[in-house]
Write an enzyme that holds these catalytic residues in place. Structure first.
Site, short mmCIF file in Angstrom:
data_model
loop_
_atom_site.label_atom_id
_atom_site.label_comp_id
_atom_site.label_asym_id
_atom_site.label_seq_id
_atom_site.Cartn_x
_atom_site.Cartn_y
_atom_site.Cartn_z
N PHE A 224 -3.54 1.62 7.12
CA PHE A 224 -4.85 1.59 6.43
C PHE A 224 -5.26 3.03 6.13
O PHE A 224 -6.35 3.48 6.47
CB PHE A 224 -5.91 0.88 7.28
CG PHE A 224 -5.47 -0.46 7.82
CD1 PHE A 224 -5.60 -1.61 7.05
CD2 PHE A 224 -4.91 -0.57 9.10
CE1 PHE A 224 -5.18 -2.85 7.55
CE2 PHE A 224 -4.49 -1.79 9.59
CZ PHE A 224 -4.62 -2.94 8.82
N SER A 247 -2.58 -0.90 1.22
CA SER A 247 -2.25 -1.89 0.20
C SER A 247 -2.74 -1.47 -1.18
O SER A 247 -2.38 -2.08 -2.18
CB SER A 247 -2.85 -3.25 0.59
OG SER A 247 -4.22 -3.11 0.85
N ASP A 296 -6.69 2.04 11.39
CA ASP A 296 -8.12 2.14 11.04
C ASP A 296 -8.44 1.13 9.94
O ASP A 296 -8.69 1.50 8.80
CB ASP A 296 -8.44 3.58 10.58
CG ASP A 296 -9.90 3.75 10.20
OD1 ASP A 296 -10.75 2.98 10.70
OD2 ASP A 296 -10.20 4.66 9.39
N CYS A 336 -14.66 -0.27 12.68
CA CYS A 336 -15.94 0.12 12.09
C CYS A 336 -16.88 -1.09 12.04
O CYS A 336 -17.87 -1.08 11.31
CB CYS A 336 -15.73 0.69 10.69
SG CYS A 336 -14.93 -0.46 9.57
N1 SAH Z 1 -8.46 5.64 7.63
C1 SAH Z 1 -9.16 5.86 6.38
C2 SAH Z 1 -10.13 4.76 6.03
C3 SAH Z 1 -9.52 3.38 5.97
S1 SAH Z 1 -10.42 2.27 5.00
C4 SAH Z 1 -9.84 7.24 6.41
O1 SAH Z 1 -9.81 7.94 7.42
O2 SAH Z 1 -10.43 7.61 5.41
C5 SAH Z 1 -9.43 0.86 5.00
C6 SAH Z 1 -8.23 0.91 4.07
O3 SAH Z 1 -7.45 -0.24 4.37
C7 SAH Z 1 -8.51 0.82 2.58
O4 SAH Z 1 -7.93 1.92 1.95
C8 SAH Z 1 -7.82 -0.47 2.11
O5 SAH Z 1 -7.17 -0.32 0.86
C9 SAH Z 1 -6.81 -0.69 3.19
N2 SAH Z 1 -6.41 -2.07 3.45
C10 SAH Z 1 -7.18 -3.18 3.55
N3 SAH Z 1 -6.46 -4.26 3.91
C11 SAH Z 1 -5.18 -3.81 4.05
C12 SAH Z 1 -3.95 -4.43 4.43
N4 SAH Z 1 -3.91 -5.73 4.74
N5 SAH Z 1 -2.84 -3.67 4.49
C13 SAH Z 1 -2.88 -2.36 4.20
N6 SAH Z 1 -4.01 -1.73 3.84
C14 SAH Z 1 -5.14 -2.43 3.76
#
Ligand code: SAH
Length: 394
Positions: A224, A247, A296, A336
């Site tokens: 993520f 994703s 995250d 979060c």
């Molecule tokens: N760690 C980041 C914030 C994460 S926000 C930071 O420090 O800025 C959550 C992210 O998860 C988003 O970018 C979203 O595109 C991604 N996401 C959501 N569902 C997902 C999934 N099933 N697999 C991979 N990524 C995913």
């Protein structure tokens, strides 16, 4: 003192103690019916008719009143907004080192006594989010305060990101889509028009710093990853290779740019545009192991009702992540969701470890940074958790 006494709304439930203690939310089901208009100022009175609080009314929301003051002599007006915006900036003193960080949350809604109002500053671009229709009635006051007080900070633009795809320019015209900021000396390109929330997740600034020492000399997987905030810090912390998984393709394109901005060659790292759960299962099957795994995810619990499902999802995610943590490696897991408390989140780590047959020692229990303050009486405001734990050598 307000010139005209605002209309009164009466509490029908025994919540006076909570209101006086500073909880800023009053739900419609705790109030007698009222014909106050959305965005209007109301006085909340107890069943005895005595003044308790003054706030903004929202006729269309279950969250009917957001409290702005407990002082019967204080009006909810432009002057109040100005005072609170100024006070919020003063409260950032000591929290933000301006020599190395120029992106921070200037106003954190309830936590800064301005319910529903968030202002994030990205170098000279202030990005505003209004939560709920009632807060919208304060918009012009917020913009005026940010422009006036922001002069000393070099604020050139105020942009609203609450509605519409790209939001609305409120001052200084359309800001540049990409704003380059510094976060503890690390450079990031933030897309303030299309990025998530107000552009990026400022609340993870100190946690991104915190993972650095654990990345030194090891391979890192960042699930993520969004625009690579943790990834870049891991690489700067001396990771031999960082895999960023998200994703969303746009997120990873941004991550590549952020690597390059910091003098890191993205070609020496890996960017996987795929579902995090699928990636974890494949990595496990392929026998890949990482010295540090960061997870995250977006909030799994949008409501109180969704909590049991969310806890199970966190447990499963932590188990899947631990399956690719090297012997003696580290898992950094974040949540979060305000509906999942710190102890409950720790519980999902315990259960995840049990499921993965790994033992953990918790090294750090972390939260949100000082530019995301919360109120003692408002646990909902303490939403961010990050636990850093080291697995045993199995
Ligand atoms: N760690 C980041 C914030 C994460 S926000 C930071 O420090 O800025 C959550 C992210 O998860 C988003 O970018 C979203 O595109 C991604 N996401 C959501 N569902 C997902 C999934 N099933 N697999 C991979 N990524 C995913």
């Amino acid at each position: 003192m307000p010139r005209v006494r605002p209309p009164r709304v009466r509490l029908t439930r025994d919540l006076a103690r909570h209101v006086r203690a500073g909880h800023p939310w009053i739900y419609a089901d705790a109030l007698a019916p009222s014909d106050a208009a959305t965005g209007s100022v109301v006085d909340v009175v107890g069943s005895d008719g005595k003044f308790l609080a003054r706030g903004l009314y929202d006729a269309g929301s279950p969250l009917a009143v957001r409290v702005f003051t407990l002082d019967p002599d204080e009006a909810v007006d432009g002057a109040l907004v100005y005072r609170r915006v100024a006070e919020a900036l003063a409260a950032r003193r000591g929290a933000i080192d301006a020599r190395e960080t120029d992106a921070f949350r200037w106003v954190n809604g309830e936590g800064d006594f301005l319910p529903g109002v968030v202002v994030d500053l990205y170098a000279g671009v202030a990005v505003l989010r209004l939560d709920g229709e009632a807060a919208r009635s304060l918009r012009d006051h917020v913009v005026a305060a940010v422009v006036e007080i922001g002069r000393s900070l070099g604020v050139s633009h105020v942009h609203e990101r609450s509605r519409g795809a790209r939001g609305e320019a409120l001052h200084g015209g359309m800001p540049p889509s990409i704003v380059e900021v510094r976060e503890a000396g690390v450079r990031f390109a933030v897309d303030v028009l299309h990025g998530q929330k107000t552009g990026t997740f400022l609340d993870q600034r100190e946690n991104r710093r915190a993972i650095r020492p654990y990345a030194s000399g090891v391979e890192v997987a960042n699930l993520f990853a969004y625009s690579g905030g943790f990834s870049v810090n891991a690489a700067l912390g001396g990771a031999t290779r960082v895999v960023s998984v998200d994703s969303a393709k746009a997120a990873l394109d941004g991550a590549r740019i952020n690597f390059a901005l910091n003098g890191l060659d993205p070609e020496r790292h890996e960017f996987a545009c795929t579902d995090a759960f699928e990636w974890l299962a494949r990595a496990r099957d392929e026998g890949r192991r990482f010295g540090l795994v960061i997870v995250d995810p977006p909030s799994f619990a949008p409501s109180e009702k969704a909590v049991p499902k969310a806890l199970a999802a966190y447990r499963d995610l932590h188990a899947a992540a631990l399956a690719v943590v090297a012997p003696s490696g580290v898992l950094a897991a974040a949540s979060c969701s305000s509906h999942v408390g710190a102890e409950a989140f720790l519980g999902t780590l315990r259960e995840g470890a049990h499921k993965a047959r790994r033992s953990l020692r918790v090294l750090e229990v972390r939260g949100q940074p000082a530019d995301h303050p919360s109120l003692p009486a408002f646990p909902e405001g303490r939403y961010l958790k990050m636990i850093i734990a080291r697995a045993r050598p199995v």
